[in-house]
Write an enzyme that holds these catalytic residues in place. Structure first.
Site, PDB file in Angstrom:
ATOM      1  N   ASP A 340       4.106   1.071   1.294  1.00  0.00           N
ATOM      2  CA  ASP A 340       2.699   1.421   1.339  1.00  0.00           C
ATOM      3  C   ASP A 340       2.343   1.938   2.734  1.00  0.00           C
ATOM      4  O   ASP A 340       2.726   1.338   3.742  1.00  0.00           O
ATOM      5  CB  ASP A 340       1.873   0.170   1.007  1.00  0.00           C
ATOM      6  CG  ASP A 340       0.389   0.417   1.020  1.00  0.00           C
ATOM      7  OD1 ASP A 340      -0.101   1.139   0.140  1.00  0.00           O
ATOM      8  OD2 ASP A 340      -0.287  -0.123   1.925  1.00  0.00           O
ATOM      9  N   GLU A 376       5.155   6.197   0.980  1.00  0.00           N
ATOM     10  CA  GLU A 376       3.832   6.795   0.851  1.00  0.00           C
ATOM     11  C   GLU A 376       3.597   7.431   2.217  1.00  0.00           C
ATOM     12  O   GLU A 376       3.282   6.726   3.184  1.00  0.00           O
ATOM     13  CB  GLU A 376       2.774   5.744   0.539  1.00  0.00           C
ATOM     14  CG  GLU A 376       1.395   6.335   0.323  1.00  0.00           C
ATOM     15  CD  GLU A 376       0.336   5.280   0.034  1.00  0.00           C
ATOM     16  OE1 GLU A 376      -0.562   5.562  -0.774  1.00  0.00           O
ATOM     17  OE2 GLU A 376       0.399   4.188   0.631  1.00  0.00           O
TER      18      GLU A 376
END
Length: 692
Positions: A340, A376
């Site tokens: 993330d 990401e």
């Protein structure tokens, strides 16, 4: 029992955490600036404090002690004493019980409670559990899925299991529920290869969302990087997680974890002290600098949007993250990670670098070297958008792919050339010879955004249930309701929505790169237009396993196009002759055509109104000519009218046959006629023709 009941000795500074032996347990914790560290032991049933033991030794920055008499299952936490001075970055407070950063299991979920946090936070804070060392037992061999065969399936442990009729009540929403044969059978029949689980590390829902009576359902607010989230546990966190992994591995499915190393649940200056702040706040987080260039410890850097940013450039923090990753691979059995806001991890410490310490540490680590690493590739800090800039051993979530494919099928003009680039691996972002053609993780839907069903059913987000006056969530969705907002009984609108779902899903499967499927899309799951359902622990997020005729038709379609992709070398891995990233090539020709059958010219690509084209993929005949080369023609028509396509001429003994045509809602409706000259391509549809 009190601290006098235990025999205490200095023990060892490593390994960090609680290490159980036959005689007792060694405790070690990084806390360089404290004047005293207290080990607190608690009753397993009542969580009442039963003993406070001063760790007797400090080696470098680590406090440690060996406690005879501590046994498996003992609950514990730490308290630290020292100066509490925000201006110096020191937040020592002996009234705040702290979770051991290296604990492997927590006794219960961590829930914000303002009344329990004021003063002594003992009864709010989850307690660590002393575990015996992992036994070397027979584990199911990990599947080794090549990149060109990988198909990711993003799932939430509770979402996928909570309403499944075959999963026992006590296992719904749990790791054991995901291990149930009915869930695994569905995943296998769909044809995906790798389950990408949304956060499973222990987390605490944010204070403001808890006080609103909701929760952080997604789990992107971690408080420990080793412990499985207790919300997903029946009795034994470690054993049940391993059981889930083994069950998926037995079925040939990989397990990828979505991990959040960029921030923690402790938030900014006004956030609670739960673990890291009370141990080494000044080193664990990043802080802004004042006008004189000195660190201002009252202002946390907020590249995450969640109040703080973890300083992975600091040696202890880097070690913590690396130890965590190795633990999940070696002890818990996972196959890879999706990071993330991964751009934050590449900041060294403030500016992004593809040669950052974190990237170098990963690259040389023998345990992690062959795991799947998915970025990401952005955060919200300055210079945080880094798509295409990660090291070559990384895969990257490609938002440009998502936006281009959505816009093309919505009917927006001027996107055809960009669509073609995305279709063949986004080589403008991931250059030949430098990156594998599989570097792009392609998606049309993700957990943070519309589901596939909602993407074709809503023009606007509908997040009222989140309690923020519909101001949260992304406003640029590139979606279309195809006639009316939300649910409808209009058969024409419903039919067009189903066709558009087939277009989007087929494009995803026939694109070069790694497909990312949002779990539940194959079941036509809707979130009722909510594109930011992070706080909805209810039917908005839980999979609806009931089937209608149209839902079953779409599920059958998804299975079919995944099977076509997996059975074809060219559709999942174009190995071009001018790409020296790997040796050899499997492509003889790639040709682009206009509907009239003529080769597309430069001006055609720049034609704003050009929304229909075809691409021919012709493989190389095997050296011994024992097998025929694959030969495909993909026809795309994003216009609002049917288009007459002139197909390429084949050898005299060959014809084109339809493998899939998205105009047809049912597989049995696919035509079996031979095509030699012209194919009438329906409006807003894809056709895949195969030369036979």
């Amino acid at each position: 029992m009190d601290d006098k009941s235990f025999i205490v000795s200095e023990g060892a500074a490593h390994p960090l955490g609680a290490t159980l032996t036959g005689d007792g347990c060694n405790f070690a914790v990084h806390c360089p600036n404290a004047t005293q560290v207290q080990l607190c032991l608690f009753n397993k049933d009542t969580e009442e404090q039963m003993a406070v033991i001063l760790l007797p030794a400090k080696t470098g920055k680590v406090w440690h002690g060996f406690i005879e008499g501590v046994v498996e299952g003992q609950l514990y936490g730490f308290r630290t004493c020292g100066e509490n001075n925000a201006q110096l970055g020191l937040q020592f407070d002996s009234q705040k019980l702290l979770i051991d950063p290296y604990v492997k299991a927590l006794n219960r979920p961590l829930v914000w409670n303002a009344q329990q946090y004021v003063g002594d936070s003992q009864f709010m804070i989850s307690k660590g559990i002393v575990l015996k060392p992992s036994e070397s037992r027979g584990r199911v061999l990990k599947p080794v899925i090549p990149l060109d065969q990988t198909i990711l399936y993003e799932a939430h442990v509770k979402g996928i299991t909570q309403l499944h009729p075959d999963v026992p009540d006590e296992h719904r929403g749990k790791f054991l529920g995901l291990a149930h044969p009915a869930i695994i059978a569905h995943l296998k029949s769909l044809g995906i290869t790798s389950v990408q689980l949304m956060p499973v590390m222990a987390f605490m829902p944010e204070r403001y969302i808890t006080e609103k009576g909701m929760t952080n359902y997604w789990g992107y607010n971690p408080i420990n990087y080793f412990s499985p989230e207790p919300r997903y546990v029946v009795k034994d966190a470690v054993s049940e997680f391993r059981t889930m992994v083994d069950a998926l591995h037995s079925a040939g499915l990989e397990v990828i974890l979505d991990v959040v190393y960029n921030h923690t649940a402790e938030g900014g200056i006004d956030g609670p002290t739960l673990a890291f702040k009370g141990l080494d706040n000044a080193s664990f987080y990043l802080f802004e600098h004042n006008e004189y260039g000195t660190v201002d410890y009252r202002k946390y850097v907020n590249n995450s949007g969640c109040g703080n940013s973890v300083n992975t450039a600091f040696p202890y923090v880097l070690k913590l993250v690396m130890d965590s990753l190795r633990y999940w691979v070696q002890e818990m059995g996972v196959d890879g990670f999706r990071f993330d806001l991964a751009a934050s991890l590449g900041r060294d410490p403030y500016e992004f670098s593809s040669l950052s310490g974190f990237f170098r540490a990963l690259r040389q680590d023998p345990v992690l070297l062959n795991t799947k690493l998915i970025a990401e590739p952005w955060d919200i800090g300055s210079g945080g958008y880094r798509l295409g800039q990660f090291p070559s051993n990384w895969l990257e979530c490609n938002d440009k792919y998502r936006d281009t494919v959505r816009a093309f099928w919505r009917g927006d003009k001027g996107h055809t050339s960009d669509f073609a680039t995305r279709l063949l691996g986004s080589r403008d972002i991931f250059p030949k010879e430098s990156r594998t053609i599989h570097s792009s993780v392609n998606m049309v839907s993700y957990h943070d955004g519309f589901t596939l069903q909602d993407l074709v059913s809503y023009n606007e987000r509908h997040n009222e249930a989140n309690g923020e006056q519909n101001r949260d969530g992304h406003g640029h969705n590139l979606s279309a309701n195809n006639g009316i907002e939300g649910a409808t009984s209009d058969t024409q609108i419903k039919a067009l929505r189903e066709r558009q779902k087939r277009n989007l899903f087929a494009t995803l499967m026939f694109s070069q790169g790694i497909p990312h499927v949002l779990g539940g899309d194959e079941l036509s799951r809707t979130q009722l237009g909510n594109n930011n359902a992070y706080c909805q622990d209810n039917e908005i997020n839980w999979y609806d396993w009931s089937q209608t005729e149209s839902r079953q038709d779409f599920l059958d379609f998804c299975r079919q196009v995944i099977a076509i992709r997996r059975q074809s070398e060219l559709l999942n891995h174009l190995n071009l002759e001018d790409d020296n990233y790997t040796l050899g090539h499997n492509v003889d020709k790639i040709n682009w055509y206009r509907p009239d059958g003529e080769t597309k010219l430069v001006d055609d690509w720049h034609d704003h109104n050009n929304q229909a084209f075809a691409v021919e993929l012709k493989g190389v005949v095997s050296a011994d000519c024992a097998t025929s080369a694959e030969h495909w023609l993909l026809i795309f028509n994003a216009t609002d009218h049917d288009v007459r396509f002139h197909v390429p001429t084949l050898k005299r003994d060959q014809t084109w046959q339809v493998s899939i045509d998205t105009r047809y809602p049912k597989l049995e409706q696919q035509p079996e006629v031979a095509i030699s000259l012209v194919y009438m391509q329906a409006f807003k549809s894809i056709c895949l023709l195969k030369a036979v």
